[in-house]
Scaffold this motif. Structure first.
Motif, mmCIF file in Angstrom:
data_model
loop_
_atom_site.group_PDB
_atom_site.id
_atom_site.type_symbol
_atom_site.label_atom_id
_atom_site.label_comp_id
_atom_site.label_asym_id
_atom_site.label_seq_id
_atom_site.Cartn_x
_atom_site.Cartn_y
_atom_site.Cartn_z
ATOM 1 N N ARG A 43 0.834 -1.194 0.000
ATOM 2 C CA ARG A 43 0.000 0.000 0.000
ATOM 3 C C ARG A 43 0.872 1.247 0.000
ATOM 4 O O ARG A 43 2.023 1.209 0.451
ATOM 5 C CB ARG A 43 -0.936 0.017 1.225
ATOM 6 N N LEU A 44 0.314 2.328 -0.518
ATOM 7 C CA LEU A 44 1.043 3.591 -0.485
ATOM 8 C C LEU A 44 1.444 3.924 0.951
ATOM 9 O O LEU A 44 0.667 3.721 1.892
ATOM 10 C CB LEU A 44 0.177 4.722 -1.040
ATOM 11 N N ALA A 45 2.662 4.403 1.108
ATOM 12 C CA ALA A 45 3.221 4.828 2.390
ATOM 13 C C ALA A 45 3.552 3.651 3.305
ATOM 14 O O ALA A 45 3.976 3.861 4.445
ATOM 15 C CB ALA A 45 2.298 5.809 3.110
ATOM 16 N N PRO A 104 10.587 7.670 -8.863
ATOM 17 C CA PRO A 104 10.565 6.570 -7.886
ATOM 18 C C PRO A 104 9.202 5.910 -7.761
ATOM 19 O O PRO A 104 8.164 6.573 -7.815
ATOM 20 C CB PRO A 104 10.963 7.268 -6.577
ATOM 21 N N VAL A 105 9.234 4.609 -7.593
ATOM 22 C CA VAL A 105 8.055 3.830 -7.216
ATOM 23 C C VAL A 105 8.131 3.525 -5.727
ATOM 24 O O VAL A 105 7.133 3.492 -5.026
ATOM 25 C CB VAL A 105 7.977 2.524 -8.036
ATOM 26 N N TRP A 106 9.364 3.303 -5.255
ATOM 27 C CA TRP A 106 9.644 3.139 -3.832
ATOM 28 C C TRP A 106 10.755 4.104 -3.429
ATOM 29 O O TRP A 106 11.677 4.357 -4.208
ATOM 30 C CB TRP A 106 10.114 1.718 -3.505
ATOM 31 N N THR A 153 9.733 2.272 0.997
ATOM 32 C CA THR A 153 8.368 2.750 1.195
ATOM 33 C C THR A 153 7.736 3.032 -0.153
ATOM 34 O O THR A 153 8.308 3.761 -0.975
ATOM 35 C CB THR A 153 8.348 4.032 2.047
ATOM 36 N N ALA A 154 6.572 2.448 -0.405
ATOM 37 C CA ALA A 154 5.879 2.602 -1.683
ATOM 38 C C ALA A 154 5.320 4.019 -1.834
ATOM 39 O O ALA A 154 4.691 4.541 -0.905
ATOM 40 C CB ALA A 154 4.750 1.582 -1.793
ATOM 41 N N VAL A 155 5.544 4.614 -3.017
ATOM 42 C CA VAL A 155 5.065 5.987 -3.254
ATOM 43 C C VAL A 155 4.283 6.127 -4.562
ATOM 44 O O VAL A 155 3.830 7.219 -4.890
ATOM 45 C CB VAL A 155 6.242 6.992 -3.251
ATOM 46 N N LYS A 156 4.112 5.043 -5.311
ATOM 47 C CA LYS A 156 3.373 5.128 -6.574
ATOM 48 C C LYS A 156 2.480 3.902 -6.715
ATOM 49 O O LYS A 156 2.958 2.765 -6.762
ATOM 50 C CB LYS A 156 4.338 5.202 -7.766
ATOM 51 N N ILE A 192 0.766 -2.135 -5.854
ATOM 52 C CA ILE A 192 0.708 -1.143 -4.780
ATOM 53 C C ILE A 192 -0.678 -0.508 -4.813
ATOM 54 O O ILE A 192 -1.066 0.112 -5.806
ATOM 55 C CB ILE A 192 1.794 -0.068 -4.954
ATOM 56 N N HIS A 193 -1.429 -0.695 -3.743
ATOM 57 C CA HIS A 193 -2.796 -0.189 -3.673
ATOM 58 C C HIS A 193 -2.796 1.285 -3.267
ATOM 59 O O HIS A 193 -1.958 1.720 -2.469
ATOM 60 C CB HIS A 193 -3.614 -1.014 -2.684
ATOM 61 N N SER A 194 -3.729 2.037 -3.807
ATOM 62 C CA SER A 194 -3.738 3.482 -3.589
ATOM 63 C C SER A 194 -4.147 3.876 -2.177
ATOM 64 O O SER A 194 -3.779 4.948 -1.697
ATOM 65 C CB SER A 194 -4.671 4.167 -4.600
#
Length: 212
Positions: A43-45, A104-106, A153-156, A192-194
């Motif tokens: 998930r995001l963040a 970045p994606v992460w 950490t996922a950001v996209k 990665i879920h929004s």
């Protein structure tokens, strides 16, 4: 990817000095991948870990065990926007006139080797190399295992592919192989879920994550 950069780096040195790969042994070094994990649903963040553990399955010390992180594939040559043309844990935007299309994606919170000298968050980590997509943990003796651990950490949001490949050295002469002769590589397909990960704090101060 390491092998694709060797020729360029060898030619860009100053004057007629010795090649940077002069001390790297030439040959194959057998490895076994003990662990290769990265959560397929994120998930995001949300902070997660990509972990790759490499064991020296041969009888000779590996000169400098390394892992390269690629976008979509680590095969060389790679299609435009794939391979190491994008930064590690990133993707290229398909837009003209961008000075740097990589986004970045992460975010890398802690890279491999960060705890060699301190365990502070952020930074490239003690295993950083001159190759922006590659981390190395040094000599690996027969039977020993090196663990590469990225805290990210996922950001996209979206569906993404993170590829990886193991090397026995940084200059392309020392090559890592599996027992069957194949290249030690792989890829993770991650969604990665929004919706950001939900957390709450218990009475004792413990932070608890809730996936919904």
């Amino acid at each position: 990817m390491i092998a694709g950069l060797v020729g360029t780096l060898a030619l860009t040195g100053c004057g007629a000095g010795a090649r940077q790969d002069v001390n790297e042994p030439d040959g194959n070094f057998t490895v076994a991948v003990r662990t290769a994990t990265f959560p397929a649903s994120q998930r995001l963040a949300q902070r997660t870990h990509l972990v790759i553990a490499v064991r020296n399955a041969g009888v000779t010390a590996i000169p400098d065990v390394a892992v390269t992180i690629c976008n979509l594939t680590c095969a060389y040559p790679a299609p435009r926007g794939a391979g190491t043309s994008a930064q590690a844990f990133a993707e290229d935007l398909d837009m003209p006139y961008l000075a740097d299309p990589s986004r970045p994606v992460w975010i890398v919170d802690r890279a491999p080797g960060a705890c060699r000298f301190s365990c502070q968050s952020g930074g490239a980590g003690g295993a950083v190399t001159a190759y922006s997509n590659t981390w190395a943990l040094g000599t690996l003796e027969p039977g020993a295992t090196a663990t590469f651990d990225w805290a990210v950490t996922a950001v996209k949001a979206g569906k993404h592919v993170v590829a990886w490949q193991i090397a026995a050295g940084l200059n392309g002469k020392a090559k890592a192989v599996l027992a069957n002769g194949a290249k030690p590589r792989g890829a993770f397909i991650v969604t990665i879920h929004s919706a950001p990960q939900q957390t709450y704090v218990k009475a004792n101060g413990q932070v608890v994550a809730v996936n919904r």
